[in-house]
Enzyme design. Structure first.
Site, PDB file in Angstrom:
ATOM      1  N   LYS A  87       5.835   1.941  -3.802  1.00  0.00           N
ATOM      2  CA  LYS A  87       4.464   1.741  -4.051  1.00  0.00           C
ATOM      3  C   LYS A  87       3.972   2.685  -2.810  1.00  0.00           C
ATOM      4  O   LYS A  87       3.934   1.978  -1.623  1.00  0.00           O
ATOM      5  CB  LYS A  87       3.843   0.446  -3.961  1.00  0.00           C
ATOM      6  CG  LYS A  87       2.531   0.288  -4.300  1.00  0.00           C
ATOM      7  CD  LYS A  87       1.884  -0.819  -3.619  1.00  0.00           C
ATOM      8  CE  LYS A  87       1.269  -0.503  -2.457  1.00  0.00           C
ATOM      9  NZ  LYS A  87       0.016   0.312  -2.364  1.00  0.00           N
TER      10      LYS A  87
ATOM     11  N   CYS B  22       3.639   4.806  14.514  1.00  0.00           N
ATOM     12  CA  CYS B  22       3.994   3.388  15.273  1.00  0.00           C
ATOM     13  C   CYS B  22       4.805   3.684  16.574  1.00  0.00           C
ATOM     14  O   CYS B  22       5.156   2.611  17.202  1.00  0.00           O
ATOM     15  CB  CYS B  22       5.207   2.849  14.194  1.00  0.00           C
ATOM     16  SG  CYS B  22       6.214   4.136  13.595  1.00  0.00           S
TER      17      CYS B  22
ATOM     18  N   GLU C 218      -1.147  -2.995  19.193  1.00  0.00           N
ATOM     19  CA  GLU C 218      -1.036  -1.819  18.960  1.00  0.00           C
ATOM     20  C   GLU C 218      -2.296  -1.158  18.756  1.00  0.00           C
ATOM     21  O   GLU C 218      -3.347  -1.859  18.106  1.00  0.00           O
ATOM     22  CB  GLU C 218      -0.183  -1.732  17.702  1.00  0.00           C
ATOM     23  CG  GLU C 218       0.265  -0.532  17.173  1.00  0.00           C
ATOM     24  CD  GLU C 218       0.929  -0.711  15.877  1.00  0.00           C
ATOM     25  OE1 GLU C 218       0.617  -1.459  14.964  1.00  0.00           O
ATOM     26  OE2 GLU C 218       1.963   0.271  15.735  1.00  0.00           O
TER      27      GLU C 218
HETATM   28  P1  NAP Z   1       0.063  -2.289   6.170  1.00  0.00           P
HETATM   29  O1  NAP Z   1      -1.079  -2.772   5.844  1.00  0.00           O
HETATM   30  O2  NAP Z   1       1.259  -3.327   6.287  1.00  0.00           O
HETATM   31  O3  NAP Z   1       0.227  -1.293   4.938  1.00  0.00           O
HETATM   32  C1  NAP Z   1       1.254  -0.737   4.574  1.00  0.00           C
HETATM   33  C2  NAP Z   1       1.755  -0.766   3.081  1.00  0.00           C
HETATM   34  O4  NAP Z   1       1.881  -2.163   2.766  1.00  0.00           O
HETATM   35  C3  NAP Z   1       0.728  -0.113   2.143  1.00  0.00           C
HETATM   36  O5  NAP Z   1       1.592   0.443   1.048  1.00  0.00           O
HETATM   37  C4  NAP Z   1      -0.029  -1.442   1.722  1.00  0.00           C
HETATM   38  O6  NAP Z   1      -0.627  -1.252   0.371  1.00  0.00           O
HETATM   39  C5  NAP Z   1       1.245  -2.362   1.588  1.00  0.00           C
HETATM   40  N1  NAP Z   1       0.712  -3.763   1.967  1.00  0.00           N
HETATM   41  C6  NAP Z   1      -0.295  -4.303   2.271  1.00  0.00           C
HETATM   42  N2  NAP Z   1      -0.606  -5.612   2.136  1.00  0.00           N
HETATM   43  C7  NAP Z   1       0.487  -5.840   1.513  1.00  0.00           C
HETATM   44  C8  NAP Z   1       1.199  -7.091   0.883  1.00  0.00           C
HETATM   45  N3  NAP Z   1       0.705  -8.404   1.376  1.00  0.00           N
HETATM   46  N4  NAP Z   1       2.522  -7.028   0.570  1.00  0.00           N
HETATM   47  C9  NAP Z   1       3.030  -5.956   0.291  1.00  0.00           C
HETATM   48  N5  NAP Z   1       2.597  -4.827   0.596  1.00  0.00           N
HETATM   49  C10 NAP Z   1       1.422  -4.899   1.308  1.00  0.00           C
HETATM   50  O7  NAP Z   1       0.124  -1.254   7.536  1.00  0.00           O
HETATM   51  P2  NAP Z   1      -0.889  -0.166   7.810  1.00  0.00           P
HETATM   52  O8  NAP Z   1      -2.041  -0.648   8.561  1.00  0.00           O
HETATM   53  O9  NAP Z   1      -1.423   0.703   6.618  1.00  0.00           O
HETATM   54  O10 NAP Z   1      -0.017   0.841   8.473  1.00  0.00           O
HETATM   55  C11 NAP Z   1      -0.011   0.845   9.682  1.00  0.00           C
HETATM   56  C12 NAP Z   1       1.120  -0.231  10.340  1.00  0.00           C
HETATM   57  O11 NAP Z   1       2.442   0.578   9.944  1.00  0.00           O
HETATM   58  C13 NAP Z   1       1.223  -0.039  11.584  1.00  0.00           C
HETATM   59  O12 NAP Z   1       1.479  -1.513  12.226  1.00  0.00           O
HETATM   60  C14 NAP Z   1       2.499   0.901  12.144  1.00  0.00           C
HETATM   61  O13 NAP Z   1       2.998   0.565  13.557  1.00  0.00           O
HETATM   62  C15 NAP Z   1       3.175   0.748  11.093  1.00  0.00           C
HETATM   63  N6  NAP Z   1       4.261   1.723  10.888  1.00  0.00           N
HETATM   64  C16 NAP Z   1       5.491   1.513  11.246  1.00  0.00           C
HETATM   65  C17 NAP Z   1       6.451   2.520  11.287  1.00  0.00           C
HETATM   66  C18 NAP Z   1       7.745   2.401  11.863  1.00  0.00           C
HETATM   67  O14 NAP Z   1       8.712   3.063  11.025  1.00  0.00           O
HETATM   68  N7  NAP Z   1       8.146   1.440  12.160  1.00  0.00           N
HETATM   69  C19 NAP Z   1       6.161   3.870  10.692  1.00  0.00           C
HETATM   70  C20 NAP Z   1       4.664   3.992  10.130  1.00  0.00           C
HETATM   71  C21 NAP Z   1       3.955   2.981  10.523  1.00  0.00           C
HETATM   72  P3  NAP Z   1      -2.069  -1.105   0.458  1.00  0.00           P
HETATM   73  O15 NAP Z   1      -2.429   0.442   0.780  1.00  0.00           O
HETATM   74  O16 NAP Z   1      -2.401  -1.007  -1.353  1.00  0.00           O
HETATM   75  O17 NAP Z   1      -3.030  -1.923   0.934  1.00  0.00           O
END
Ligand code: NAP
Length: 463
Positions: free
Chosen positions: A157, A266, A366
């Protein structure tokens, strides 16, 4: 009526496309198909799986320009960075196409002559992935490539903000002959799809890249069916400039790690820790480089910093800057914004803050934006304490030419990825992942395929 996700260009707010959301039933059907496809895909020999993954990589490269433009349209990152992401994505395909052929078992000497012990590896089953918007194809590639190489089937997804380039990326897999049910995407809101994945008896593994809050929820939910998990979560990277560092190099590399993807990665340096004796020199050189960065629409030539992905991300960055200023931080450059709430675009100009203290929000959360807070330290022990003073443990950087300082930092920093005089350590052939609240497991390198394999131990007696 079919529900849709509106995909917009974050640089202009204009609509790029509408993507249909699938119903719960359709998503469960896709899971069923993935489960059935596993029975055949897992039996295809590793050399053939390898050939198909290599063909997929070549097909993606053939369409690199088109895919990069699509990525910039939906994500906003400068076109050159999007091109770089396509290369980074195919690096994972290439690496795991080779690793498919190196899934080795072993024999263990038994403690009696009448027994033989054999250990084999087999694919885990259907893998369900959830990916973020900041690297729409790379985060998919580093999950899908090892999964398929191991013999697993895969369903993903993509993030609602940036589904288009990821979907296209998977279409290319189908074009080269990887069966449609072996690798699939489904569209829906994160929470709803996440729950379907974790409630399914057919999903054997959840692999997720995104925020720590969502990762925690997925870990909890996956416990019901005892699914395997890999979690790539948030970071809060420190970057340490030691007294003896090559300051010029440190300033250049800090630009690279801080401002990639407008600071929305990240592993972006989030806290710049500089020895007091080189503070002035570093700050001067760094600010001079920051002033050269061009902000704008990523599709335009010469742009270094694109838009912030959405209003929520923008508000978080602005509030961290305001909080720091209210607590005494000095703005050396930036703290300028260009946004239009109506149209829906948000830009933050690259910002450098001085006189930062640990009381400020930016030192604890962050940022996910182009803001560099600089704090000084007196001793290397103090730098380590500051650096480790976070629940996160993804990436850390340090600059020193003294091997004793370098080894001390390497041994004491509690982070999964460390760049020593290197602002860009990520590579498909190396293990990427975090400690503590930054996640579980590693992606990339020889470590990255293990999480898609089960170990089976056979003891033969009576010989
Ligand atoms: P996010 O809100 O966690 O969203 C990431 C993904 O999770 C999206 O596909 C989102 O879908 C989905 N999602 C949201 N709520 C969910 C739930 N309750 N259950 C299951 N899936 C859910 O993160 P973001 O804010 O978009 O991304 C930024 C974060 O990612 C930052 O904290 C960053 O550090 C982290 N990140 C980590 C890495 C690594 O390799 N460690 C790499 C890149 C990013 P929807 O879009 O449909 O809401």
């Amino acid at each position: 009526m079919v529900d849709v996700i509106q995909v917009t260009n974050p640089a202009t707010g204009e609509r790029v496309a509408e993507v249909n959301i699938q119903s719960d039933e359709e998503i469960k059907e896709a899971i069923n198909r993935g489960h059935h496809a596993f029975q055949t895909w897992s039996k295809i020999d590793a050399h053939e799986r390898s050939r198909l993954i290599r063909a997929w990589s070549a097909k993606v490269q053939e369409h690199k320009e088109e895919l990069a433009k699509l990525m910039t349209l939906e994500n906003g990152k400068p076109l050159n960075e999007a091109r770089g992401e396509i290369d980074y994505s195919t690096d994972y395909l290439d690496w795991y196409a080779e690793e498919a052929k190196r899934i080795y078992g072993r024999t263990i000497p038994a403690n009696t002559g009448t027994k033989r012990i054999i250990v084999t590896k087999e694919p885990i089953g259907l893998v369900a992935a959830i990916t973020p918007w900041n690297f729409p194809t790379a985060m998919m590639a580093r999950k899908a490539a090892p999964a398929l190489a191991a013999g697993c089937t895969f369903i993903v997804k993509p993030a609602s903000e940036t589904p288009l380039s990821g979907m296209k990326f998977i279409d290319y897999a189908h074009e080269v002959g990887i069966p449609k049910d072996v690798i699939q995407y489904v569209m829906g809101q994160g929470k709803a799809v996440g729950e379907i994945f974790t409630e399914s008896e057919f999903v054997r593994k959840i692999t997720f890249t995104g925020s720590t809050a969502v990762g925690k929820q997925l870990i909890k939910n996956s416990s019901d069916k005892i699914q395997h998990v890999t979690m790539e979560l948030g970071g809060h990277a420190p970057l340490i400039v030691a007294e003896d560092a090559d300051v010029e190099m440190a300033a250049q590399q800090t630009i690279a790690t801080k401002f990639r993807n407008a600071g929305q990665t990240c592993v972006c340096a989030n806290r710049i820790l500089v020895h007091e004796n080189v503070l002035e020199e570093f700050t001067e050189k760094f600010v001079a480089e920051v002033k050269k960065l061009e902000v704008g629409n990523g599709l335009e030539e010469g742009v270094d910093i694109g838009p912030i992905i959405n209003e929520k991300g923008y508000n978080k960055i602005v509030s961290q800057i305001e909080d720091a200023i209210s607590k005494g931080a000095e703005v050396l450059v930036g703290s300028q914004f260009q946004s239009d709430m109506e149209k829906g675009y948000f830009f933050v100009y690259p910002t450098v803050l001085k006189n930062v203290t640990t009381e400020m929000m930016i030192m604890h959360e962050e940022t996910f934006g182009p803001v560099a807070p600089i704090i000084s330290f007196k001793t290397i022990e103090e730098a380590v304490e500051l650096a480790n003073g976070t629940p996160y443990g993804l990436a850390a950087y340090f600059f020193t030419n003294d091997y004793r300082v370098g080894h001390y930092l390497h041994e004491h920093l509690k982070f999964g990825i460390i760049g020593w005089n290197d602002g860009g350590p990520s590579a498909a052939h190396a293990p990427f992942g975090g400690m503590k609240a930054s996640g579980l497991g590693r992606e990339g390198g020889i470590e990255g395929i293990e999480p898609y394999l089960e170990t089976k131990y056979l003891s033969i007696g009576g010989l």
